[in-house]
Design an enzyme around this catalytic site. Structure first.
Site, PDB file in Angstrom:
ATOM      1  N   THR A   1      -0.099 170.019  35.691  1.00 61.41           N
ATOM      2  CA  THR A   1       0.822 169.242  36.513  1.00 61.41           C
ATOM      3  C   THR A   1       1.620 170.190  37.401  1.00 61.41           C
ATOM      4  OG1 THR A   1       2.943 168.052  36.408  1.00 61.41           O
ATOM      5  CG2 THR A   1       2.225 169.095  34.381  1.00 61.41           C
ATOM      6  N   GLY A   2       1.714 169.832  38.668  1.00 60.45           N
ATOM      7  CA  GLY A   2       2.430 170.691  39.617  1.00 60.45           C
ATOM      8  C   GLY A   2       1.875 170.477  41.009  1.00 60.45           C
TER       9      GLY A   2
ATOM     10  N   ARG B   1      -4.592 162.404  51.572  1.00 61.99           N
ATOM     11  CA  ARG B   1      -4.421 163.700  50.902  1.00 61.99           C
ATOM     12  C   ARG B   1      -5.028 163.644  49.487  1.00 61.99           C
ATOM     13  NH1 ARG B   1      -1.463 165.297  45.989  1.00 61.99           N
ATOM     14  NH2 ARG B   1      -0.779 167.449  46.277  1.00 61.99           N
ATOM     15  N   VAL B   2      -5.759 164.680  49.118  1.00 59.99           N
ATOM     16  CA  VAL B   2      -6.354 164.774  47.784  1.00 59.99           C
ATOM     17  C   VAL B   2      -5.687 165.918  47.034  1.00 59.99           C
ATOM     18  CG1 VAL B   2      -8.483 165.163  46.480  1.00 59.99           C
ATOM     19  CG2 VAL B   2      -8.567 163.937  48.671  1.00 59.99           C
ATOM     20  N   GLY B   3      -5.181 165.609  45.851  1.00 63.11           N
ATOM     21  CA  GLY B   3      -4.537 166.637  45.040  1.00 63.11           C
ATOM     22  C   GLY B   3      -5.498 167.259  44.046  1.00 63.11           C
ATOM     23  N   ASP B   4      -4.943 167.930  43.073  1.00 60.09           N
ATOM     24  CA  ASP B   4      -5.740 168.625  42.057  1.00 60.09           C
ATOM     25  C   ASP B   4      -6.232 167.712  40.945  1.00 60.09           C
ATOM     26  OD1 ASP B   4      -2.828 168.563  41.545  1.00 60.09           O
ATOM     27  OD2 ASP B   4      -3.458 169.282  39.576  1.00 60.09           O
TER      28      ASP B   4
ATOM     29  N   GLY C   1      -0.404 170.289  43.801  1.00 55.18           N
ATOM     30  CA  GLY C   1      -1.852 170.251  43.792  1.00 55.18           C
ATOM     31  C   GLY C   1      -2.532 171.213  44.734  1.00 55.18           C
TER      32      GLY C   1
ATOM     33  N   THR D   1       2.517 163.600  37.913  1.00 57.25           N
ATOM     34  CA  THR D   1       1.294 163.692  37.128  1.00 57.25           C
ATOM     35  C   THR D   1       1.494 163.521  35.623  1.00 57.25           C
ATOM     36  OG1 THR D   1       0.469 165.245  38.772  1.00 57.25           O
ATOM     37  CG2 THR D   1      -0.771 165.128  36.742  1.00 57.25           C
TER      38      THR D   1
HETATM   39  N1  GLY Z   1      -0.506 167.540  40.728  1.00 61.44           N
HETATM   40  C1  GLY Z   1      -0.430 166.369  41.447  1.00 61.44           C
HETATM   41  C2  GLY Z   1      -0.670 166.508  42.870  1.00 61.44           C
HETATM   42  O1  GLY Z   1      -0.274 167.479  43.474  1.00 61.44           O
HETATM   43  O2  GLY Z   1      -1.263 165.621  43.420  1.00 61.44           O
END
Ligand code: GLY
Length: 291
Positions: free
Chosen positions: A209-210, A187-190, A212, A159
């Site tokens: 960042t990390g 898959r959907v992240g944060d 999600g 990220t």
């Molecule tokens: N922070 C990025 C993700 O986990 O998609």
């Protein structure tokens, strides 16, 4: 007062790539700063800074994004304007060079906040974004090695993001990622979800960042913004939420944030998070691997 902070992802950066990562965030900050310095908007500045990081194959966003379990790149990004709470995002977007610019079009030309998958890609084409293969030879080779390996090498950082304050007092945040390597398709992240990995209000702008899945559950960016709105400094707000995430999930993340006075917060529980910043009034400028 104008201010800008940019990050290139928390996570495990191999020693050999740290200097290049710091140089990359410095270039991205310069791209955003040129806009702020010329009287441009925070929104333009964060879009330019994140697009510069998406163009740099060192980072896990845009060109250079990691591959999913099927060997494809699915891109997530979002952008948010603090003064209006307008937000746009894309998730599972394919074959586009700059997802953050597509996210901005979602925000500015549709009545949606988030577009997903094939529909997001179709929207990008409608808006004139050309077909672009973001897969680099390096990421492909790594994917080949990783999918056959029992022991995962966790050295791909995740990220990129930027937060900015413009001369009109407006805050903005933008975040972009390829997500987690070998992730399940769809898959959907944060990062594309307002309040999870990206958020901006009239008083706070946050990019995280990390991992999600944890930030989606903690509404991390919104939690930090709420603390800033309650009077906490950006550093204190981010540190408190990171400590809470560490306590609940045991997972370190990284955050950049700004308040409406131009105070900067940079906090990471990971070994490093390349970041660069610039603040006009104080003539403060810098870039480094870790706080
Ligand atoms: N922070 C990025 C993700 O986990 O998609």
């Amino acid at each position: 007062m104008v201010a800008l902070v940019v990050h290139g992802g928390a996570g495990h950066w191999v020693e050999a790539e740290r200097d290049a990562a710091v140089a990359g965030v410095r270039r991205a900050a310069a791209a955003g700063w040129r806009i702020l310095d010329a009287g441009g908007t925070a929104l333009d500045a964060v879009a330019a800074a994140v697009a510069a990081l998406e163009d740099d194959p060192l980072f896990n966003a845009g060109r250079g994004a990691v591959l999913n379990a099927e060997g494809e790149v699915e891109l997530d990004a979002s952008i948010m304007a603090g003064d209006t709470l307008a937000s746009g995002g894309v998730t599972c977007l394919r074959r586009v060079k700059n997802p953050v610019l597509v996210a901005r079009r979602v925000m500015e030309t549709t009545d949606c906040v988030l577009l997903a998958g094939a529909a997001a890609t179709a929207f990008a084409r409608e808006q004139g974004f050309a077909d672009f293969d973001p897969v680099t030879d390096r990421r492909r080779a790594r994917w080949e090695a990783e999918r056959q390996s029992a022991a995962r090498d966790d050295s791909v950082p995740g990220t990129v993001g930027a937060v900015a304050l413009d001369a009109g007092g407006r805050l903005a945040a933008a975040t972009s990622t390829g997500g987690r390597e070998l992730k399940r398709p769809g898959r959907v992240g944060d990062s594309p979800v307002p309040g999870a990995g990206n958020y901006a209000t009239a008083q706070a702008a946050v990019s995280a960042t990390g991992w999600g899945e944890y930030m989606l559950r903690m509404a991390t960016a919104k939690a930090i913004a709420t603390r800033i709105e309650g009077g906490a400094t950006p550093d204190a707000a981010a540190a408190a939420v990171l400590a809470e995430m560490q306590r609940v999930f045991g997972t370190p993340i990284g955050v950049i944030c700004l308040d409406a006075r131009g105070a900067i917060g940079v906090v990471h529980g990971t070994e490093g998070m390349p970041h660069a910043w610039r603040v006009h009034g104080d003539r403060e400028v810098g870039a480094r691997f870790a706080v």
